[in-house]
Scaffold this motif. Sequence first.
Motif, PDB file in Angstrom:
ATOM      1  N   MET A  35      -8.047   2.585   8.542  1.00 60.63           N
ATOM      2  CA  MET A  35      -8.436   1.131   7.913  1.00 60.63           C
ATOM      3  C   MET A  35      -9.360   1.412   6.940  1.00 60.63           C
ATOM      4  N   TYR A  76       9.899  -2.422   3.478  1.00 59.19           N
ATOM      5  CA  TYR A  76       8.856  -3.394   3.527  1.00 59.19           C
ATOM      6  C   TYR A  76       8.909  -3.993   2.070  1.00 59.19           C
ATOM      7  N   LYS A  89       2.936  -5.648  -1.113  1.00 61.09           N
ATOM      8  CA  LYS A  89       1.792  -5.334  -0.125  1.00 61.09           C
ATOM      9  C   LYS A  89       1.822  -3.900   0.178  1.00 61.09           C
ATOM     10  N   SER A  90       2.587  -3.070   0.119  1.00 62.83           N
ATOM     11  CA  SER A  90       2.625  -1.679   0.512  1.00 62.83           C
ATOM     12  C   SER A  90       2.306  -0.860  -0.738  1.00 62.83           C
ATOM     13  N   HIS A 136      -1.728  -5.189  -5.763  1.00 62.07           N
ATOM     14  CA  HIS A 136      -2.274  -4.367  -4.719  1.00 62.07           C
ATOM     15  C   HIS A 136      -3.597  -3.415  -5.395  1.00 62.07           C
ATOM     16  N   LEU A 156      -0.985  -0.491   3.722  1.00 59.55           N
ATOM     17  CA  LEU A 156      -0.501  -1.726   3.762  1.00 59.55           C
ATOM     18  C   LEU A 156      -1.700  -2.737   3.499  1.00 59.55           C
ATOM     19  N   SER A 157      -1.433  -3.969   2.781  1.00 57.84           N
ATOM     20  CA  SER A 157      -2.263  -4.744   2.366  1.00 57.84           C
ATOM     21  C   SER A 157      -2.263  -6.029   3.489  1.00 57.84           C
ATOM     22  N   LEU A 158      -3.379  -6.399   3.927  1.00 59.56           N
ATOM     23  CA  LEU A 158      -3.480  -7.344   5.246  1.00 59.56           C
ATOM     24  C   LEU A 158      -4.566  -8.220   4.569  1.00 59.56           C
ATOM     25  N   GLY A 159      -4.029  -9.244   3.561  1.00 61.84           N
ATOM     26  CA  GLY A 159      -4.940 -10.004   2.895  1.00 61.84           C
ATOM     27  C   GLY A 159      -5.589  -9.307   1.785  1.00 61.84           C
ATOM     28  N   PHE A 169      -7.056  -2.921   4.612  1.00 61.33           N
ATOM     29  CA  PHE A 169      -5.826  -2.274   4.062  1.00 61.33           C
ATOM     30  C   PHE A 169      -5.687  -1.001   5.249  1.00 61.33           C
TER      31      PHE A 169
END
Length: 487
Positions: free
Chosen positions: A161, A20, A73-74, A30, A114-117, A121
């Motif tokens: 999460m 990634y 993002k990771s 991040h 991992l960052s989702l937005g 996370f």
Amino acid sequence: MFRKIFFLLVFIIGFSQTFYSQLMRNKVYHPFTGTLVFTMEGGATYGLTDYKDFSLDFLGKGMIEYFLPTYSKSSFGFRVYGGAGYLKGKDKSAVPYEYRTDLKLAGGGIVYTLSLGEAVFPYIFAGATYTWFSPKGDDGKTLNKFVYKKNELDYNAEFGMRILLTDNLTMNFSSGIQLSPNDYLDDKLYGTSKDAFLVGAAGFSFAFFGEQDSDEDGIVDSKDMCPNTPSKIKVDQFGCPMDEDKDGVPDYIDKCPDTPEKVKVDKKGCPLDSDNDGIADYIDICPNTPKGVMVDEFGCPLDADNDGIPDYLDKCANTPLGVQVDKFGCPLDSDGDSVPDYLDKCPNTLKREQVDESGCPIKKVEIIKEVPVIKEVVLSAGASFGVGSSVLLPGAYGDLDNIAKTMLEEKTSKWLVEGHTDNTGSANKNKALSLKRANSVVSYLVSKGINRNRFTVRGMGFDYPVADNRTEEGRTKNRRVVILRVN
């Protein structure tokens, strides 16, 4: 088997981090980069043991995590933790029918987030736990049917999460499994299966020592060379707005994003156009074109007749191709008789001597009367040519064949071929058309074996009408080709 599953999870985490990160070519901020995170959480346990009935109990944990600095993002980090709780099981067919095992845990592992937005996370965790346990029966007494150690090294996997509440605080939800290498957690040996238990938990995490990203461009302030980047602008690894064409103007205000390298640009990122002719300086061959002058693709003033004089200076805009011109774009007239050199049959006429349209001196009447009788043939343009065309039609072949026969018989005869038109259209266009038609007649006669040197050809346009151009009948008569014998 449990050990293989554990190492597989470790491999997946490591591969995900590497893969990634390679996909994320642009550095992003991040929230967990370079942070120390303290977590408290609690939840329910569910045993996967030899007791089959559904039964839940409680487990609480405290954790400390450290996340390595990252600009993708990771995020990759390490976790150590300790906890205590219980594992419960029921089975009406078992003796005792219920057990409850005291658990004390201490372990560690690796975590991948991992960052989702900007607020969500998800993460996965893989690790190992040293577990102290003590099974007890429904009467609260310690069970010990078999001789075994009441401590062991287990393996853990967890998915969770994190939801960011503030810059430093998150709410967490997780589910995981702890795999035992033995079958002792319920003090019951049954077959070859091993004990395990599931954990579902919720809690809060607080991050210490994290870096900030004041302009929210994805680059922490300590690395950001452009700390006041406007919101939502794409930036490079140094936190400065992207400039894909490297012209010094950021992409978000660059109106010309594909400027070639090293080309000078204005404040909007477009190549300079010093003379404002619409052609950028780096391809403009004529960089000082006067304002308002129309130019070609190379930035040079238009020259419609290709005589070397730009249209905006050309006083004779329709000069035939290849004709030499003066500085005003008009055909040269070396002897000053007002007949251009390219049409002048007598190029060395004396100054102020009257000449005809061929540039030759006008002969006196007495001399003209001594000229041999001229034979004349008039071809109607309507019957001999198509409208606006200089291509001979078959209808003219008969008359021309008769003239050709006479010319072959009288080998010393000389001939003047004149093309005439009506007054429809411009003078220049009619001049050119009449000359082309006269040349077509000569070419036909030459094809019959007559030397071209015996002909003089003129395009008279509509200057010499023989009838009234205001009527159709008159215009028809004026469209003609005249063949004159001149000796």
